[in-house]
Design an enzyme around this catalytic site. Structure first.
Site, mmCIF file in Angstrom:
data_model
loop_
_atom_site.group_PDB
_atom_site.id
_atom_site.type_symbol
_atom_site.label_atom_id
_atom_site.label_comp_id
_atom_site.label_asym_id
_atom_site.label_seq_id
_atom_site.Cartn_x
_atom_site.Cartn_y
_atom_site.Cartn_z
ATOM 1 N N LEU A 137 -21.677 5.194 -7.674
ATOM 2 C CA LEU A 137 -21.405 6.406 -6.907
ATOM 3 C C LEU A 137 -20.838 6.001 -5.550
ATOM 4 C CD1 LEU A 137 -24.679 8.481 -7.522
ATOM 5 C CD2 LEU A 137 -22.444 8.868 -8.572
ATOM 6 N N ASP A 138 -19.943 6.817 -5.012
ATOM 7 C CA ASP A 138 -19.444 6.567 -3.664
ATOM 8 C C ASP A 138 -20.606 6.562 -2.680
ATOM 9 O OD1 ASP A 138 -16.884 6.637 -4.712
ATOM 10 O OD2 ASP A 138 -16.568 8.741 -4.193
ATOM 11 N N LYS A 139 -20.439 5.876 -1.576
ATOM 12 C CA LYS A 139 -21.536 5.689 -0.624
ATOM 13 C C LYS A 139 -22.112 7.013 -0.122
ATOM 14 C CE LYS A 139 -18.519 5.239 3.428
ATOM 15 N NZ LYS A 139 -17.256 5.501 2.725
ATOM 16 N N ARG A 239 -13.597 14.003 -6.111
ATOM 17 C CA ARG A 239 -13.058 14.302 -4.788
ATOM 18 C C ARG A 239 -11.543 14.498 -4.847
ATOM 19 N NH1 ARG A 239 -15.229 9.227 -1.638
ATOM 20 N NH2 ARG A 239 -14.240 10.257 0.162
#
Length: 339
Positions: A137-139, A239
């Site tokens: 997962l993105d930060k 996103r």
């Protein structure tokens, strides 16, 4: 020796901490804020403040003490929300602001460091810095991840990921109310042609197949609560796809989700909640797969973090945590194609 970064035109007018987080994909905005606050960043040769506004071609010099650390999967005593664990795998609810694995911009303090700190034996299929990591997962995206403890389990789960039978469902708050109720976005994703820090919808062969099903769960006036169901797993996929559809994720500095002018027009409770969000309003709420050993289907759910729910409350959403998870569970068919 300091590392120097140049501000791109797309980041002109942003706060320095927002721009730095965008320039360093593995560094959260809160971490970037701390780097600047602690004197680790100079803007055009002078000490900088997090709230400084940057312009195109500005030079950001990063102190070697900040950027010179070597990434390491060393054990660290960090909080960890383990949703499920057995002999071969575990499911973790990753907090917003934590990078999944060590990388040059985030050498420590990651999910992998936290796992190692608990003495958990992990699969070596992902390499030295990504032990056990089947997907990431993105930060600044919170939510559920499955982690493998041995190579056999890792390969079995990775096959499900490749076959699109490992189900991942997210909730997001996006800007604007889409004209569609359900949408099937089939749009290839690749590196942005001019900004190498970003991904974008691009034509093959530069873009790889990427498919996301989007469902509007609730219109919220200036925003909407959306569910996203991944059919592939490209970098920044949700996103990019919601931004491509004209509705970027709230709080996403890289894809148009930072809109201070819009925030000022919202009810005070909503504006205050958005200011406290400190990242994009995107959460991996549901994860389902077949267990590598028992071959039994397994599913897990995790509620969005409190700041996410406070934004919904500020926008007078009718959703509670329980009803939101129930909506994530449901499966209406897509009705409109965006490509």
């Amino acid at each position: 020796m300091s590392e120097v970064l140049l501000v791109s035109g797309e980041l002109a007018g942003q706060r320095l901490d927002v721009a730095l987080a965008a320039l360093l994909p593995d560094v959260s905005r809160s971490a970037a804020h701390r780097m600047i606050r602690d004197g680790g960043v100079h803007l055009n040769g002078r000490p900088a403040k997090p709230k400084d506004i940057v312009q195109e071609a500005d030079e950001l010099a990063l102190d070697g003490l900040v950027q010179g650390n070597t990434p390491s999967a060393a054990p660290e005593d960090l909080p960890l929300d383990i949703v499920y664990e057995d002999d071969i795998l575990l499911v973790v609810n990753k907090p917003q602001g934590m990078t999944t694995h060590p990388a040059p911009g985030s050498p420590s303090g990651t999910l992998v460091n936290a796992l190692m700190g608990r003495g958990i034996t992990l699969s070596d299929e992902g390499g030295e810095l990504r032990p056990g990591i089947v997907h990431r997962l993105d930060k600044d995206t919170s939510g559920l991840l499955v982690v493998a403890k041995n190579s056999s389990a890792h390969r079995f789960l990775a096959r499900q990921l490749a076959d699109r039978t490992l189900s991942r469902r997210y909730v997001a708050i996006v800007w604007g109310v889409p004209r569609w109720k359900h949408a099937h976005v089939d749009a290839p994703i690749g590196r942005h042609p001019t900004n190498r820090l970003k991904m974008a919808v691009v034509t093959p062969p530069d873009g790889r197949s990427a498919v996301t099903d989007l469902d509007v769960l609730e219109p919220l006036g200036a925003m909407a609560l959306v569910r996203a169901r991944l059919q592939s797993g490209r970098t920044h996929q949700i996103r990019v796809h919601v931004s491509y559809a004209g509705h970027p994720v709230l709080g996403d500095p890289l894809y148009g989700g930072e809109r201070p002018g819009h925030v000022r027009l919202l009810p005070p409770s909503a504006a205050e909640a958005i200011t406290a969000l400190n990242g994009q309003a995107l959460h991996a709420a549901r994860l389902a797969f077949v267990h590598p050993t028992t071959r039994e289907p397994m599913s897990f759910e995790a509620p969005p973090p409190a700041p996410f729910m406070r934004v919904l409350a500020g926008m007078q959403s009718g959703f509670t945590v329980e009803s939101l998870l129930a909506a994530v569970r449901a499966d209406p068919p897509p009705e409109q194609i965006l490509s």
